[in-house]
Design a protein around this motif. Structure first.
Motif, PDB file in Angstrom:
ATOM      1  N   GLN A   1       0.949  -1.209   0.092  1.00  0.00           N
ATOM      2  CA  GLN A   1      -0.078  -0.069  -0.006  1.00  0.00           C
ATOM      3  C   GLN A   1       0.879   1.306  -0.090  1.00  0.00           C
ATOM      4  O   GLN A   1       1.944   1.211   0.666  1.00  0.00           O
ATOM      5  N   TRP A   2       0.504   2.240  -0.623  1.00  0.00           N
ATOM      6  CA  TRP A   2       1.376   3.412  -0.868  1.00  0.00           C
ATOM      7  C   TRP A   2       0.436   4.721  -0.619  1.00  0.00           C
ATOM      8  O   TRP A   2      -0.873   4.824  -0.878  1.00  0.00           O
ATOM      9  N   CYS A   3       0.960   5.755  -0.162  1.00  0.00           N
ATOM     10  CA  CYS A   3       0.276   6.910  -0.140  1.00  0.00           C
ATOM     11  C   CYS A   3       1.406   8.001   0.288  1.00  0.00           C
ATOM     12  O   CYS A   3       2.475   7.922   0.277  1.00  0.00           O
ATOM     13  N   LEU A   4       0.890   9.470  -0.251  1.00  0.00           N
ATOM     14  CA  LEU A   4       1.618  10.658  -0.022  1.00  0.00           C
ATOM     15  C   LEU A   4       1.243  11.348   1.337  1.00  0.00           C
ATOM     16  O   LEU A   4      -0.045  11.430   1.453  1.00  0.00           O
ATOM     17  N   VAL A   5       2.162  11.771   2.090  1.00  0.00           N
ATOM     18  CA  VAL A   5       1.749  12.462   3.452  1.00  0.00           C
ATOM     19  C   VAL A   5       2.531  13.651   3.513  1.00  0.00           C
ATOM     20  O   VAL A   5       3.648  13.766   2.810  1.00  0.00           O
ATOM     21  N   ALA A   6       2.196  14.795   4.136  1.00  0.00           N
ATOM     22  CA  ALA A   6       2.961  16.123   4.217  1.00  0.00           C
ATOM     23  C   ALA A   6       3.992  15.864   5.038  1.00  0.00           C
ATOM     24  O   ALA A   6       4.114  15.151   5.834  1.00  0.00           O
TER      25      ALA A   6
ATOM     26  N   VAL B   1      14.881  14.318   6.041  1.00  0.00           N
ATOM     27  CA  VAL B   1      14.357  14.930   4.837  1.00  0.00           C
ATOM     28  C   VAL B   1      15.527  14.683   3.683  1.00  0.00           C
ATOM     29  O   VAL B   1      15.157  15.028   2.581  1.00  0.00           O
ATOM     30  N   ASP B   2      16.475  14.196   3.941  1.00  0.00           N
ATOM     31  CA  ASP B   2      17.364  13.725   2.621  1.00  0.00           C
ATOM     32  C   ASP B   2      17.827  12.152   2.707  1.00  0.00           C
ATOM     33  O   ASP B   2      18.799  11.934   2.296  1.00  0.00           O
ATOM     34  N   GLU B   3      16.841  11.430   3.529  1.00  0.00           N
ATOM     35  CA  GLU B   3      17.229   9.883   3.627  1.00  0.00           C
ATOM     36  C   GLU B   3      16.060   9.186   3.122  1.00  0.00           C
ATOM     37  O   GLU B   3      15.052   9.255   3.577  1.00  0.00           O
ATOM     38  N   LEU B   4      16.107   8.116   2.481  1.00  0.00           N
ATOM     39  CA  LEU B   4      15.354   6.924   2.480  1.00  0.00           C
ATOM     40  C   LEU B   4      15.406   6.171   3.541  1.00  0.00           C
ATOM     41  O   LEU B   4      16.627   5.538   3.831  1.00  0.00           O
ATOM     42  N   ARG B   5      14.338   6.010   4.380  1.00  0.00           N
ATOM     43  CA  ARG B   5      14.112   5.196   5.639  1.00  0.00           C
ATOM     44  C   ARG B   5      13.118   3.924   5.519  1.00  0.00           C
ATOM     45  O   ARG B   5      12.143   4.157   5.018  1.00  0.00           O
ATOM     46  N   GLN B   6      13.759   2.850   6.077  1.00  0.00           N
ATOM     47  CA  GLN B   6      12.821   1.753   6.222  1.00  0.00           C
ATOM     48  C   GLN B   6      13.051   1.008   7.460  1.00  0.00           C
ATOM     49  O   GLN B   6      13.969   1.163   8.114  1.00  0.00           O
TER      50      GLN B   6
ATOM     51  N   MET C   1       9.954   5.335   4.138  1.00  0.00           N
ATOM     52  CA  MET C   1       9.446   6.613   4.111  1.00  0.00           C
ATOM     53  C   MET C   1      10.463   7.286   3.137  1.00  0.00           C
ATOM     54  O   MET C   1      11.680   7.206   3.584  1.00  0.00           O
ATOM     55  N   LEU C   2      10.088   7.844   2.067  1.00  0.00           N
ATOM     56  CA  LEU C   2      10.858   8.565   1.157  1.00  0.00           C
ATOM     57  C   LEU C   2      10.427   9.779   0.892  1.00  0.00           C
ATOM     58  O   LEU C   2       9.373  10.127   0.720  1.00  0.00           O
ATOM     59  N   PRO C   3      11.404  10.930   1.286  1.00  0.00           N
ATOM     60  CA  PRO C   3      11.086  12.299   0.805  1.00  0.00           C
ATOM     61  C   PRO C   3      11.019  12.384  -0.730  1.00  0.00           C
ATOM     62  O   PRO C   3      11.639  11.978  -1.504  1.00  0.00           O
ATOM     63  N   VAL C   4       9.795  12.963  -1.312  1.00  0.00           N
ATOM     64  CA  VAL C   4       9.636  13.268  -2.676  1.00  0.00           C
ATOM     65  C   VAL C   4       9.345  14.497  -3.146  1.00  0.00           C
ATOM     66  O   VAL C   4       9.010  14.727  -4.246  1.00  0.00           O
ATOM     67  N   GLY C   5       9.592  15.651  -2.323  1.00  0.00           N
ATOM     68  CA  GLY C   5       9.484  16.762  -2.603  1.00  0.00           C
ATOM     69  C   GLY C   5       8.280  17.154  -3.043  1.00  0.00           C
ATOM     70  O   GLY C   5       7.150  16.984  -2.532  1.00  0.00           O
TER      71      GLY C   5
ATOM     72  N   PRO D   1       2.956  23.272  -3.686  1.00  0.00           N
ATOM     73  CA  PRO D   1       4.296  23.313  -3.135  1.00  0.00           C
ATOM     74  C   PRO D   1       4.551  22.844  -1.618  1.00  0.00           C
ATOM     75  O   PRO D   1       5.715  22.998  -1.153  1.00  0.00           O
ATOM     76  N   THR D   2       3.471  21.920  -1.249  1.00  0.00           N
ATOM     77  CA  THR D   2       4.069  21.038   0.107  1.00  0.00           C
ATOM     78  C   THR D   2       4.632  19.960  -0.066  1.00  0.00           C
ATOM     79  O   THR D   2       4.408  19.265  -0.954  1.00  0.00           O
ATOM     80  N   PRO D   3       6.093  19.986   0.654  1.00  0.00           N
ATOM     81  CA  PRO D   3       6.953  18.955   0.400  1.00  0.00           C
ATOM     82  C   PRO D   3       6.345  17.713   0.896  1.00  0.00           C
ATOM     83  O   PRO D   3       5.687  17.763   2.200  1.00  0.00           O
ATOM     84  N   ARG D   4       6.350  16.574   0.405  1.00  0.00           N
ATOM     85  CA  ARG D   4       5.608  15.410   0.918  1.00  0.00           C
ATOM     86  C   ARG D   4       6.653  14.195   0.953  1.00  0.00           C
ATOM     87  O   ARG D   4       7.852  14.203   0.647  1.00  0.00           O
ATOM     88  N   LEU D   5       6.113  13.133   1.779  1.00  0.00           N
ATOM     89  CA  LEU D   5       6.901  11.776   1.705  1.00  0.00           C
ATOM     90  C   LEU D   5       5.963  10.834   1.265  1.00  0.00           C
ATOM     91  O   LEU D   5       4.662  10.871   1.194  1.00  0.00           O
ATOM     92  N   SER D   6       6.486   9.903   0.637  1.00  0.00           N
ATOM     93  CA  SER D   6       5.937   8.521   0.097  1.00  0.00           C
ATOM     94  C   SER D   6       5.997   7.537   1.066  1.00  0.00           C
ATOM     95  O   SER D   6       7.211   6.923   1.391  1.00  0.00           O
ATOM     96  N   PHE D   7       4.899   7.173   1.500  1.00  0.00           N
ATOM     97  CA  PHE D   7       4.846   6.139   2.590  1.00  0.00           C
ATOM     98  C   PHE D   7       4.622   4.633   1.775  1.00  0.00           C
ATOM     99  O   PHE D   7       3.824   4.472   1.091  1.00  0.00           O
ATOM    100  N   PHE D   8       5.306   3.604   2.303  1.00  0.00           N
ATOM    101  CA  PHE D   8       5.216   2.143   1.748  1.00  0.00           C
ATOM    102  C   PHE D   8       4.956   1.223   2.802  1.00  0.00           C
ATOM    103  O   PHE D   8       5.737   1.211   4.052  1.00  0.00           O
ATOM    104  N   TRP D   9       3.977   0.353   2.523  1.00  0.00           N
ATOM    105  CA  TRP D   9       3.715  -0.681   3.780  1.00  0.00           C
ATOM    106  C   TRP D   9       3.523  -1.844   2.986  1.00  0.00           C
ATOM    107  O   TRP D   9       2.367  -2.173   2.170  1.00  0.00           O
ATOM    108  N   SER D  10       4.250  -2.884   3.385  1.00  0.00           N
ATOM    109  CA  SER D  10       4.243  -4.227   2.465  1.00  0.00           C
ATOM    110  C   SER D  10       3.267  -5.177   3.049  1.00  0.00           C
ATOM    111  O   SER D  10       2.934  -5.306   4.257  1.00  0.00           O
ATOM    112  N   LEU D  11       2.637  -5.913   2.158  1.00  0.00           N
ATOM    113  CA  LEU D  11       1.624  -6.667   2.545  1.00  0.00           C
ATOM    114  C   LEU D  11       1.521  -8.015   1.487  1.00  0.00           C
ATOM    115  O   LEU D  11       2.107  -7.783   0.228  1.00  0.00           O
TER     116      LEU D  11
END
Length: 427
Positions: free
Chosen positions: A181-186, A193-198, A209-213, A219-229
């Motif tokens: 499952q994926w989504c973008l969050v503020a 803010v400069d790291e891919l974290r798992q 959690m990946l910063p995706v600008g 103009p809101t900087p966002r993160l891409s959230f990943f949840w494995s299933l």
């Protein structure tokens, strides 16, 4: 410019591979038509990590600065267990001071590529191509309407391609039993803010959690959230919202806090993956590209980068070979030379991170990070993770002018001349 006459080209699919191909080939004087099954053009997916290989193609397209303006520079790839034990800790600067990844929203890259293709633009939406005559360059849509004949057909209709078997029967084509499952969050007050974290719980649970600008119009900087299933769990995942949020919080409380405004499950996109190996990528007038040619799990995060590199390789092959069969052969040879190692490692690493094999995951937790610290081994892992590995021991060559461009755009403390990288290769 192309070594041959201008071609009439049909592209099936308007994802990253199709967009980049349309731009590159139109610029070379070819007449391009795109067929997209969606009724309206738009991105699919949340976010991804552009590696130097993908950035090199955006530089070739004149879009590097626009991408940098929206994307988030990533200098570190870090993964840990819920107990805080480091499993992966890789920094681009250890390979070369000018290198970095760029987290981007799908919508940002889609918008940049779409806006850039204005001259000679021809896109047919709501046209699901269900049949192809590769020898004659003919396409037939779901309504029975025929399109063509084209001099060249690029099949870029994704991992679940309906047309790849019209080129050749795949040697391997199977779905992975795990999806996400994926989504973008503020971004808010996220501290990395400069790291891919798992974060991992055995092999059964993984969150990222990946910063995706930003993206055009937002103009809101966002993160891409990943949840494995497991894919079998995806249809019902999140129907019990309280249980879903509790599961995420047990793995990563800080990530769960950022998801508080996300609708569950309505605000979560689902992703499924395939492992596909083609016996050949071309037949007659048709060539496969992107996930249609080489779908793999997202474990190494190379999908968008490989699609961009495919588009550039085919453009270059058409420039240097007047005969289409020769151009296709050169294109396939160049891309297989780069891709093979990623198919291998993606296939073997996936069970360590997305499976029910917790014993393998326990071994991963104990040895993966120490092995990455060994002399020689760290450089090899960095090359694979950054997309700059070619074959088992080779290096993916990039234009010296692109390396200079990255160096010019790097923070002042990490700039240095590119003259120590002969042949355009990252030393």
């Amino acid at each position: 410019m192309s070594a041959s006459r201008p071609l009439r080209i049909g592209i099936v699919g308007y994802g990253t591979a199709g967009q980049a191909s349309a731009l590159l080939l139109t610029a070379d004087g070819h007449r391009v038509e795109v067929f997209e099954r969606a009724p309206q053009l738009g991105p699919v997916g949340a976010g991804f990590l552009l590696q130097p290989t993908g950035l090199a193609v955006l530089w070739e397209l004149g879009l590097l600065d626009a991408a940098l303006a929206h994307g988030a520079r990533v200098g570190r790839l870090f993964g840990e267990t819920v107990a805080g034990r480091a499993v992966m800790d890789m920094r681009y600067r250890e390979l070369d001071p000018c290198l970095f990844g760029l987290g981007m929203q799908r919508g940002a890259l889609f918008g940049l590529l779409d806006e850039a293709w204005r001259d000679g633009r021809s896109v047919h939406c709501g046209r699901r191509i269900v049949e192809m005559d590769a020898e004659c360059g003919l396409l037939r849509d779901e309504h029975g309407e025929e399109h063509g004949a084209f001099d060249l057909v690029i099949v870029a209709d994704g991992a679940a391609s309906a047309l790849r078997s019209s080129v050749a029967a795949p040697a391997l084509d199977r779905p992975y039993p795990w999806g996400a499952q994926w989504c973008l969050v503020a971004q808010r007050d996220w501290g990395f803010v400069d790291e891919l974290r798992q974060r991992y719980v055995g092999a059964r649970r993984m969150a990222g959690m990946l910063p995706v600008g930003t993206r055009p119009g937002d103009p809101t900087p966002r993160l891409s959230f990943f949840w494995s299933l497991p894919t079998a769990d995806l249809p019902a995942a999140g129907e019990d919202e309280a249980a879903w949020r509790r599961d995420v919080a047990e793995v990563w409380p800080e990530a769960a806090a950022l998801l508080r405004d996300t609708a569950v499950p309505g605000g979560l996109a689902q992703a499924r993956y395939r492992d596909t190996v083609q016996r050949r990528w071309h037949r007659g007038r048709a060539a496969l590209m992107g996930d249609a040619a080489h779908a793999m799990s997202p474990q190494l995060g190379q999908g968008v980068n490989m699609a961009l590199a495919d588009a550039l390789a085919l453009r270059d092959a058409l420039r240097t070979h007047a005969a289409l069969p020769d151009a296709f052969a050169a294109y396939e040879r160049r891309r297989r030379d780069h891709l093979g190692i990623y198919h291998f490692w993606s296939r073997w690493l996936t069970p360590l991170f997305q499976s029910e094999r917790d014993r393998l995951a326990a071994m991963r937790d104990r040895v993966f990070h120490p092995m990455s610290r060994l002399p020689g081994g760290r450089g090899q892992m960095l090359r694979v993770l950054t997309g700059t590995r070619r074959g088992w021991l080779g290096t993916y060559a990039m234009a010296p002018a692109f390396i200079d461009a990255l160096s010019e755009r790097a923070p002042r403390s990490s700039q240095h001349p590119a003259t120590d990288r002969p042949g355009g290769e990252i030393a």
